[in-house]
Design an enzyme around this catalytic site. Structure first.
Site, PDB file in Angstrom:
ATOM      1  N   LYS A  13       0.826  -1.216   0.000  1.00 54.14           N
ATOM      2  CA  LYS A  13       0.000   0.000   0.000  1.00 54.14           C
ATOM      3  C   LYS A  13       0.859   1.265   0.000  1.00 54.14           C
ATOM      4  CE  LYS A  13      -1.977  -0.979   3.930  1.00 54.14           C
ATOM      5  NZ  LYS A  13      -1.293  -2.256   4.211  1.00 54.14           N
ATOM      6  N   ARG A 127      11.562  -5.820   4.783  1.00 55.95           N
ATOM      7  CA  ARG A 127      11.206  -4.393   4.713  1.00 55.95           C
ATOM      8  C   ARG A 127      12.172  -3.566   5.550  1.00 55.95           C
ATOM      9  NH1 ARG A 127       5.239  -1.986   5.413  1.00 55.95           N
ATOM     10  NH2 ARG A 127       5.167  -3.077   7.416  1.00 55.95           N
ATOM     11  N   ARG A 160      11.347  -2.257  11.318  1.00 57.93           N
ATOM     12  CA  ARG A 160      10.360  -1.828  12.312  1.00 57.93           C
ATOM     13  C   ARG A 160      10.144  -2.905  13.367  1.00 57.93           C
ATOM     14  NH1 ARG A 160       5.428   0.068   8.583  1.00 57.93           N
ATOM     15  NH2 ARG A 160       4.326  -1.012  10.262  1.00 57.93           N
TER      16      ARG A 160
END
Ligand code: ADP
Ligand code: ADP
Ligand code: ZN
Length: 213
Positions: A13, A127, A160
């Site tokens: 997204k 990521r 993260r």
């Protein structure tokens, strides 16, 4: 043009929203990025949100909705925006819809980036995020020009906390229970478009451009 991005955590997204924003000259609004910026700056809102985010749970609607409505009321949103990570629950979508209705407005398109769960966990471990400007990379698929450094702002990239495997699994459960009903919500309003998010990110963007034209 007012666009909502739908899809599981890690579906792409954010990657697609930033390309849409650049191409169409509208702001990219990510509630996750706003929360992370607040955490980084040690605000009260950040402290409250962090407890939920670390567990892979959703931040309560009340807090999230207030934040989002404030953001879309700003001047740069007059010509439209692309929302990434909002709405994530039916009540959030309803509040947004009611707010837009006040000025005879509505969401023009909801773009659902479809990626099966199996691909997600693999994607998330690769990521890398820039907490300063919100840019996102992948160590294999979308690497930065210089390892560990953001192309856009030169800051250091991080994995993260909530992208660790255990938390990702919980986030997927939360997605299926609380967020995926939005596919039906926007389908009923005849604005839903689904793209195959397993393709290369540039190909996905080509598919999205065709939809938005
Ligand atoms: P992803 O990139 O995996 O989709 P985000 O950066 O959008 O993740 O969101 C990270 C976390 O921030 C979520 O797991 C959730 O805890 C919180 N969050 C972001 N947007 C919302 C929202 N609209 N409602 C509730 N919580 C949210
Ligand atoms: P979301 O905002 O939905 O959580 P992101 O845009 O942050 O997802 O993408 C999740 C991870 O997958 C990032 O590391 C990103 O660089 C990578 N990624 C995004 N799109 C693709 C794609 N089409 N193919 C492979 N990896 C992708
Ligand atoms: Zn950056």
């Amino acid at each position: 043009m007012k666009i909502v991005m739908l899809g599981a955590p890690g579906a792409g997204k954010g990657t697609q929203a930033s390309m849409i924003a650049e191409n169409f000259g509208i702001p990219h609004i990510s509630t996750g990025d706003i929360f992370r910026a607040n955490i980084k700056n040690g605000t009260e809102l950040g402290k409250e949100a962090k407890a939920y985010m670390d567990k892979g749970e959703l931040v309560p609607d009340e807090l999230t909705v207030r934040l989002l409505l404030d953001r879309v009321a700003q001047d740069d949103c007059k010509e439209g925006y692309v929302l990434d990570g909002f709405p994530r629950t039916i009540p959030q979508a309803e509040v947004l819809e009611k707010e837009l209705e006040k000025t005879g407005d509505k969401i023009d398109k909801a773009v659902n980036v479809d990626v099966p769960d199996e691909n997600i966990v693999r994607r998330m471990s690769g990521r890398r995020a820039c907490l300063k400007c919100g840019a996102t990379y992948h160590i294999v698929h979308i690497p930065p020009k210089k390892e560990g450094i953001c192309d856009v702002c030169g800051s250091e990239l991080v994995l993260r906390d909530d992208d660790k495997e255990e938390t990702v699994k919980n986030r997927l459960d939360v997605y299926h229970k609380q967020t995926s009903p939005l596919i039906d919500f926007y389908s009923k309003r005849n604005v839903l478009e689904t793209v195959d998010g397993t393709k290369d990110s540039k190909e996905v963007f080509e598919d999205i451009k065709k939809i938005l034209k």
